[in-house]
Write a protein that holds these residues in place. Sequence first.
Motif, PDB file in Angstrom:
ATOM      1  N   MET A  31     -13.360 -33.053   7.832  1.00  0.00           N
ATOM      2  CA  MET A  31     -13.113 -31.616   7.764  1.00  0.00           C
ATOM      3  C   MET A  31     -14.406 -30.830   7.993  1.00  0.00           C
ATOM      4  N   LYS A  32     -15.497 -31.275   7.392  1.00  0.00           N
ATOM      5  CA  LYS A  32     -16.783 -30.597   7.592  1.00  0.00           C
ATOM      6  C   LYS A  32     -17.228 -30.714   9.053  1.00  0.00           C
ATOM      7  N   ALA A  33     -16.956 -31.850   9.692  1.00  0.00           N
ATOM      8  CA  ALA A  33     -17.308 -32.016  11.105  1.00  0.00           C
ATOM      9  C   ALA A  33     -16.480 -31.080  11.985  1.00  0.00           C
ATOM     10  N   TRP A  34     -15.183 -30.937  11.685  1.00  0.00           N
ATOM     11  CA  TRP A  34     -14.349 -29.997  12.433  1.00  0.00           C
ATOM     12  C   TRP A  34     -14.924 -28.588  12.318  1.00  0.00           C
ATOM     13  N   GLU A  35     -15.317 -28.223  11.113  1.00  0.00           N
ATOM     14  CA  GLU A  35     -15.875 -26.883  10.864  1.00  0.00           C
ATOM     15  C   GLU A  35     -17.180 -26.700  11.626  1.00  0.00           C
ATOM     16  N   GLY A  36     -18.028 -27.699  11.603  1.00  0.00           N
ATOM     17  CA  GLY A  36     -19.341 -27.599  12.229  1.00  0.00           C
ATOM     18  C   GLY A  36     -19.315 -27.686  13.742  1.00  0.00           C
ATOM     19  N   LYS A  37     -18.235 -28.217  14.285  1.00  0.00           N
ATOM     20  CA  LYS A  37     -18.146 -28.430  15.731  1.00  0.00           C
ATOM     21  C   LYS A  37     -18.257 -27.114  16.500  1.00  0.00           C
ATOM     22  N   GLY A  38     -17.588 -26.089  16.022  1.00  0.00           N
ATOM     23  CA  GLY A  38     -17.734 -24.764  16.591  1.00  0.00           C
ATOM     24  C   GLY A  38     -17.063 -24.509  17.921  1.00  0.00           C
ATOM     25  N   ASP A  39     -16.448 -25.510  18.548  1.00  0.00           N
ATOM     26  CA  ASP A  39     -15.833 -25.271  19.850  1.00  0.00           C
ATOM     27  C   ASP A  39     -14.306 -25.201  19.779  1.00  0.00           C
ATOM     28  N   ASP A  40     -13.777 -25.134  18.574  1.00  0.00           N
ATOM     29  CA  ASP A  40     -12.343 -24.892  18.442  1.00  0.00           C
ATOM     30  C   ASP A  40     -12.140 -23.892  17.305  1.00  0.00           C
ATOM     31  N   ASP A  41     -10.910 -23.730  16.874  1.00  0.00           N
ATOM     32  CA  ASP A  41     -10.653 -22.661  15.916  1.00  0.00           C
ATOM     33  C   ASP A  41     -10.540 -23.125  14.466  1.00  0.00           C
ATOM     34  N   PHE A  42     -10.952 -24.343  14.145  1.00  0.00           N
ATOM     35  CA  PHE A  42     -10.874 -24.788  12.751  1.00  0.00           C
ATOM     36  C   PHE A  42     -11.946 -24.067  11.941  1.00  0.00           C
ATOM     37  N   THR A  43     -11.504 -23.355  10.922  1.00  0.00           N
ATOM     38  CA  THR A  43     -12.453 -22.648  10.064  1.00  0.00           C
ATOM     39  C   THR A  43     -12.148 -22.931   8.607  1.00  0.00           C
ATOM     40  N   MET A  44     -13.214 -23.120   7.873  1.00  0.00           N
ATOM     41  CA  MET A  44     -13.086 -23.361   6.441  1.00  0.00           C
ATOM     42  C   MET A  44     -14.362 -22.840   5.790  1.00  0.00           C
ATOM     43  N   ASN A  45     -14.210 -21.902   4.897  1.00  0.00           N
ATOM     44  CA  ASN A  45     -15.338 -21.389   4.135  1.00  0.00           C
ATOM     45  C   ASN A  45     -15.469 -22.312   2.917  1.00  0.00           C
TER      46      ASN A  45
END
Length: 185
Positions: A31-45
Amino acid sequence: MAYRNGTYVAFHANGTNRPGGNSDIDYYNLMKAWEGKGDDDFTMNNSHDKASAVRDSSKKATLRASLLERLRNSKNMVLIIGDTTAQDDGWVPFEIAAAVDTYEIPIIAVYTQHSTPIRNPAALRPRWPAALATRIDSQKAKVIHIPFKKAVLNDAISQFSHNYMPQNSLWFYSDQAYKSFGIDG
C-alpha cells in the motif's frame, strides 16, 4: 479537536517488522508503494506518517500513546485481514477497540486472500479477530468488506470516513461497483 484526515492501517505483524515472513506487513508495504509510486490515482494519507515513530524497543505505554494519537487523527481504518489476523491477541484488538469504541471511525476490512468480489462478508467470520467479531455482532462497528485490490481499496479509503460510514457492519460493494473497478466474478 484533531484534524481527522488520515487513514490508519492495522495489520497482524506476527511479532516481526521484517517483510517476507508470516506477517501482513508485506500488504502494508505494498500500500505504501502504491502511494509512493505517484503515477496512478492511489492516494492514502497514512496516519502512521503523521506521528512520531516508535522503535520496537519502545515501552508498551509509549507505543500505546502513539497509536492512540494516530487513531485520533484518522478518518478511517484499513484492517488488513490475512491468514493469521484472527489469532492476534495484542495490538490489532487494541486498535480495533479504539477505532470503534473511542474514535468512532469506520473499518475497511481488506482480505488478502480475495481478489474477487466479496458478497457475503459473514462467511469470512473465521478470519476476524475476536475484537472485530464482537463489534460486528453488536452492530457497533461500521465495516465495508473488500478484497485486497488497489482500485477497490482506493475507493473505500476516499469514500468512507467518520463523516460517511458504511451503513452497517456487513457492508459490501454492489456488482455494479465491482464492474466499475474492472473486477468481475
